[in-house]
Design a protein around this motif. Sequence first.
Motif, PDB file in Angstrom:
ATOM      1  N   ASP A 147       3.401   6.549  -5.112  1.00  0.00           N
ATOM      2  CA  ASP A 147       4.439   6.671  -6.153  1.00  0.00           C
ATOM      3  C   ASP A 147       3.945   6.124  -7.484  1.00  0.00           C
ATOM      4  N   ARG A 148       3.194   5.039  -7.430  1.00  0.00           N
ATOM      5  CA  ARG A 148       2.620   4.468  -8.651  1.00  0.00           C
ATOM      6  C   ARG A 148       1.652   5.470  -9.289  1.00  0.00           C
ATOM      7  N   ILE A 149       0.841   6.116  -8.478  1.00  0.00           N
ATOM      8  CA  ILE A 149      -0.098   7.121  -8.975  1.00  0.00           C
ATOM      9  C   ILE A 149       0.661   8.289  -9.597  1.00  0.00           C
ATOM     10  N   LYS A 150       1.726   8.711  -8.958  1.00  0.00           N
ATOM     11  CA  LYS A 150       2.534   9.814  -9.497  1.00  0.00           C
ATOM     12  C   LYS A 150       3.086   9.453 -10.876  1.00  0.00           C
ATOM     13  N   ASP A 151       3.576   8.234 -11.028  1.00  0.00           N
ATOM     14  CA  ASP A 151       4.096   7.788 -12.325  1.00  0.00           C
ATOM     15  C   ASP A 151       3.004   7.805 -13.400  1.00  0.00           C
ATOM     16  N   ILE A 152       1.820   7.361 -13.027  1.00  0.00           N
ATOM     17  CA  ILE A 152       0.714   7.340 -13.994  1.00  0.00           C
ATOM     18  C   ILE A 152       0.288   8.761 -14.341  1.00  0.00           C
ATOM     19  N   GLU A 153       0.289   9.652 -13.371  1.00  0.00           N
ATOM     20  CA  GLU A 153      -0.049  11.052 -13.643  1.00  0.00           C
ATOM     21  C   GLU A 153       0.938  11.661 -14.639  1.00  0.00           C
ATOM     22  N   GLU A 154       2.209  11.281 -14.523  1.00  0.00           N
ATOM     23  CA  GLU A 154       3.208  11.757 -15.487  1.00  0.00           C
ATOM     24  C   GLU A 154       2.901  11.216 -16.883  1.00  0.00           C
ATOM     25  N   GLU A 155       2.479   9.951 -16.970  1.00  0.00           N
ATOM     26  CA  GLU A 155       2.078   9.384 -18.261  1.00  0.00           C
ATOM     27  C   GLU A 155       0.900  10.149 -18.848  1.00  0.00           C
ATOM     28  N   ILE A 156      -0.068  10.474 -18.002  1.00  0.00           N
ATOM     29  CA  ILE A 156      -1.232  11.234 -18.457  1.00  0.00           C
ATOM     30  C   ILE A 156      -0.796  12.598 -18.974  1.00  0.00           C
ATOM     31  N   ASN A 157       0.069  13.271 -18.232  1.00  0.00           N
ATOM     32  CA  ASN A 157       0.547  14.588 -18.664  1.00  0.00           C
ATOM     33  C   ASN A 157       1.259  14.508 -20.012  1.00  0.00           C
ATOM     34  N   ASN A 158       2.071  13.471 -20.196  1.00  0.00           N
ATOM     35  CA  ASN A 158       2.766  13.293 -21.478  1.00  0.00           C
ATOM     36  C   ASN A 158       1.768  13.074 -22.612  1.00  0.00           C
ATOM     37  N   ASP A 179      -8.166   5.501 -19.709  1.00  0.00           N
ATOM     38  CA  ASP A 179      -7.756   4.235 -19.102  1.00  0.00           C
ATOM     39  C   ASP A 179      -6.808   4.468 -17.927  1.00  0.00           C
ATOM     40  N   LEU A 180      -5.855   5.365 -18.114  1.00  0.00           N
ATOM     41  CA  LEU A 180      -4.901   5.665 -17.041  1.00  0.00           C
ATOM     42  C   LEU A 180      -5.603   6.317 -15.849  1.00  0.00           C
ATOM     43  N   ALA A 181      -6.559   7.193 -16.123  1.00  0.00           N
ATOM     44  CA  ALA A 181      -7.315   7.832 -15.039  1.00  0.00           C
ATOM     45  C   ALA A 181      -8.110   6.784 -14.260  1.00  0.00           C
ATOM     46  N   SER A 182      -8.625   5.778 -14.960  1.00  0.00           N
ATOM     47  CA  SER A 182      -9.351   4.698 -14.309  1.00  0.00           C
ATOM     48  C   SER A 182      -8.427   3.893 -13.394  1.00  0.00           C
ATOM     49  N   VAL A 183      -7.213   3.675 -13.837  1.00  0.00           N
ATOM     50  CA  VAL A 183      -6.231   2.969 -13.009  1.00  0.00           C
ATOM     51  C   VAL A 183      -5.953   3.762 -11.735  1.00  0.00           C
ATOM     52  N   ILE A 184      -5.782   5.079 -11.876  1.00  0.00           N
ATOM     53  CA  ILE A 184      -5.551   5.926 -10.697  1.00  0.00           C
ATOM     54  C   ILE A 184      -6.720   5.815  -9.734  1.00  0.00           C
ATOM     55  N   ASN A 185      -7.930   5.865 -10.255  1.00  0.00           N
ATOM     56  CA  ASN A 185      -9.112   5.753  -9.407  1.00  0.00           C
ATOM     57  C   ASN A 185      -9.102   4.430  -8.642  1.00  0.00           C
ATOM     58  N   ASP A 186      -8.811   3.340  -9.324  1.00  0.00           N
ATOM     59  CA  ASP A 186      -8.770   2.029  -8.665  1.00  0.00           C
ATOM     60  C   ASP A 186      -7.643   1.948  -7.636  1.00  0.00           C
ATOM     61  N   ARG A 217       0.832  -1.210   0.000  1.00  0.00           N
ATOM     62  CA  ARG A 217       0.000   0.000   0.000  1.00  0.00           C
ATOM     63  C   ARG A 217       0.867   1.260   0.000  1.00  0.00           C
ATOM     64  N   GLY A 218       1.992   1.202   0.667  1.00  0.00           N
ATOM     65  CA  GLY A 218       2.888   2.350   0.735  1.00  0.00           C
ATOM     66  C   GLY A 218       3.478   2.738  -0.615  1.00  0.00           C
ATOM     67  N   THR A 219       3.447   1.825  -1.579  1.00  0.00           N
ATOM     68  CA  THR A 219       3.985   2.136  -2.911  1.00  0.00           C
ATOM     69  C   THR A 219       2.958   2.785  -3.832  1.00  0.00           C
TER      70      THR A 219
END
Length: 104
Positions: free
Chosen positions: A46-57, A80-87, A41-43
């Motif tokens: 950071d995983r969300i931050k990485d996905i947010e960077e993908e979304i920004n790109n 799709d990436l936003a859905s992953v963040i939500n989950d 859970r602690g990771t």
Amino acid sequence: MTCSFVYDNRLGIKLPELEDTWEDYSKYTQESILSKWESIRGTIPDRIKDIEEEINNKQEQLNAEENFERSCQLNSDIADLASVINDLWIWYRTQNHVSLKVHH
């Protein structure tokens, strides 16, 4: 009675899979499962931050894209990436009371 943590390709983290109901596990086993889950859970942030960077790109690519079909694909990828963040946020909020997948 065991619990395994199985890697979820979509979310990019391991998720717990219980073979029995939570209440059927001993206190010791529950604590062991929760300890492992807290580590995973602690990771999540950071995983969300990485996905947010993908979304920004992808949003930057979308802003410059002139091809309609490619624009549609980028929009779909972003959704799709936003859905992953939500989950991931849902799993992140799963703390001391575990509502995990049960396999019989």
